[in-house]
Design a protein around this motif. Sequence first.
Motif, mmCIF file in Angstrom:
data_model
loop_
_atom_site.group_PDB
_atom_site.id
_atom_site.type_symbol
_atom_site.label_atom_id
_atom_site.label_comp_id
_atom_site.label_asym_id
_atom_site.label_seq_id
_atom_site.Cartn_x
_atom_site.Cartn_y
_atom_site.Cartn_z
ATOM 1 N N GLU A 1 4.997 40.002 -1.769
ATOM 2 C CA GLU A 1 4.011 39.088 -1.110
ATOM 3 C C GLU A 1 3.317 39.974 -0.088
ATOM 4 O O GLU A 1 3.867 41.010 0.808
ATOM 5 C CB GLU A 1 4.778 37.997 -0.633
ATOM 6 N N PRO A 2 2.110 39.493 0.495
ATOM 7 C CA PRO A 2 1.662 40.272 1.700
ATOM 8 C C PRO A 2 2.615 40.036 2.973
ATOM 9 O O PRO A 2 3.437 38.966 3.134
ATOM 10 C CB PRO A 2 0.246 39.358 1.973
ATOM 11 N N ALA A 3 2.581 41.083 3.975
ATOM 12 C CA ALA A 3 3.742 41.105 4.968
ATOM 13 C C ALA A 3 3.666 39.668 5.568
ATOM 14 O O ALA A 3 2.420 39.152 5.988
ATOM 15 C CB ALA A 3 3.280 42.162 5.962
ATOM 16 N N GLY A 4 4.919 39.241 5.917
ATOM 17 C CA GLY A 4 5.101 37.806 6.577
ATOM 18 C C GLY A 4 5.463 36.859 5.682
ATOM 19 O O GLY A 4 5.756 35.656 6.135
ATOM 20 N N GLY A 5 5.284 36.980 4.244
ATOM 21 C CA GLY A 5 5.439 36.235 3.325
ATOM 22 C C GLY A 5 4.435 35.158 2.894
ATOM 23 O O GLY A 5 3.388 35.012 3.482
ATOM 24 N N SER A 6 4.551 34.406 2.184
ATOM 25 C CA SER A 6 3.496 33.401 1.678
ATOM 26 C C SER A 6 4.322 31.922 1.628
ATOM 27 O O SER A 6 5.452 31.738 1.479
ATOM 28 C CB SER A 6 3.023 33.843 0.092
ATOM 29 N N ARG A 7 3.279 30.921 1.553
ATOM 30 C CA ARG A 7 3.974 29.569 1.538
ATOM 31 C C ARG A 7 4.479 29.380 0.312
ATOM 32 O O ARG A 7 5.346 28.323 -0.078
ATOM 33 C CB ARG A 7 2.764 28.698 1.954
ATOM 34 N N THR A 8 3.470 29.858 -1.039
ATOM 35 C CA THR A 8 4.333 29.762 -2.091
ATOM 36 C C THR A 8 4.059 30.936 -3.071
ATOM 37 O O THR A 8 3.269 31.742 -2.431
ATOM 38 C CB THR A 8 3.264 28.548 -3.191
ATOM 39 N N PRO A 9 4.575 31.228 -3.897
ATOM 40 C CA PRO A 9 4.638 32.700 -4.723
ATOM 41 C C PRO A 9 2.929 33.009 -5.325
ATOM 42 O O PRO A 9 2.434 31.916 -5.770
ATOM 43 C CB PRO A 9 5.561 32.472 -5.764
#
Lengths: 173, 241
Positions: B222-230
Amino acid sequence: MYRVAAGDQDAFAILYDAIAPRAYGLIRRIVRDPALAEEVTQDALVEVWRTAYRFDKERGSAVGWILAIAHHRAVDRVRAEEAAADRERRAGTASVPFDEVIAEVTARLEQHAVRRCLRALTAIQREAILLAYYGGLTYRDVAERLGAALPTIKTRMRDGLIRLRDCLGVTLG
Amino acid sequence: MTDIHTLAGAYALNAIDHLERARFDRHLAECPSCATEVAELTETMAALSDATAEVAPAGLRAAVLARSAATPQTQRAVTRQTFRLPAVRWQRLVAAAAAVIALGGAGAVGYKIANHSVVVDNTRVSAENKQIATVLAAPDARLRSATATGGGQVTVVSSHSLNEAVAVLARLRSPGADHTYQLWVIGHGTPRSAGVLAAGSTGATELVSGVRGAQLIGVTREPAGGSRTPTQPLVAQLSLT
């Protein structure tokens, strides 16, 4: 909430006392079984602890944030259980009715300060919102149940919530 | 008004399936006024919760407080570029037994997972380390291992009785400096984030809570920092059942 996000256990205990009755009451309406409600409430509140840093006061109250987590957990669980129940039902087992829960919630809301605002909604707005929120139904299920078209239900949910928001005076900022 | 925007009410009520939720989440990311509307509508439903409040069961308070004391808090991965768990390090072992074995030793408790060993240093023990050790030592601990797309290994030890799992990610392909690997607990509803690695990181040991009733643990880039859903395909998935 900021003390909780910083890992303060005492602050979390205070938060628990403030929020648990509302979280448990909401979850029990949705999952319907008290033992399951206890388990889901536990999971939801541990998630609150674990992800407390995500709380952003610009985007609503702590109560709103926590109950959204509780609602989400309860709905996920009830849909998982119902998927399993569907398989059983095809094998001849009876389903669990939730009409009684909806009726009980409606009666409670009628005795509450929000009564005036609920009465300001049309019947279909009110039913669509309560079936979805306390029944854990998707808008597709609600449409099927009320015998209405999908776009109608989507619109009624949004319009009804907006009317409820304005009547209750909920604003951010 | 776009068609998708009429979903704001159903979204605030959780009355949508997870595909629509993912679509609407993307819409929210680029529509600040929609995000405000959803936040207000969510808040509106919370305002009804007084009416259904009731005394929670007697044992719930102690259970929640005990579990929270044993559960590490997720940190803001964007601002904290280091992953938690500095005390865990890797060693290649000669034997490649897929089993969990306590190694013991002075000042450290070691666990061998697949062909890796996790050493939990008691001298720097944290609540998270302790909990990881508890999961690895659980009588009903089950181990699954999978090779990730692009290389590397993901191993999950899960305990149904503890409702927790330990996920070990090792030697994954570099996600790039501005990307990260993120763990997901996948059940019937929306996949739930179970941890975001530091940007660019290729390995970590992560404690995952709430695995009971879930089907899979998955990993995405995922983009750095993560995502709310995949937002990306799974690079690894491990069954929890």
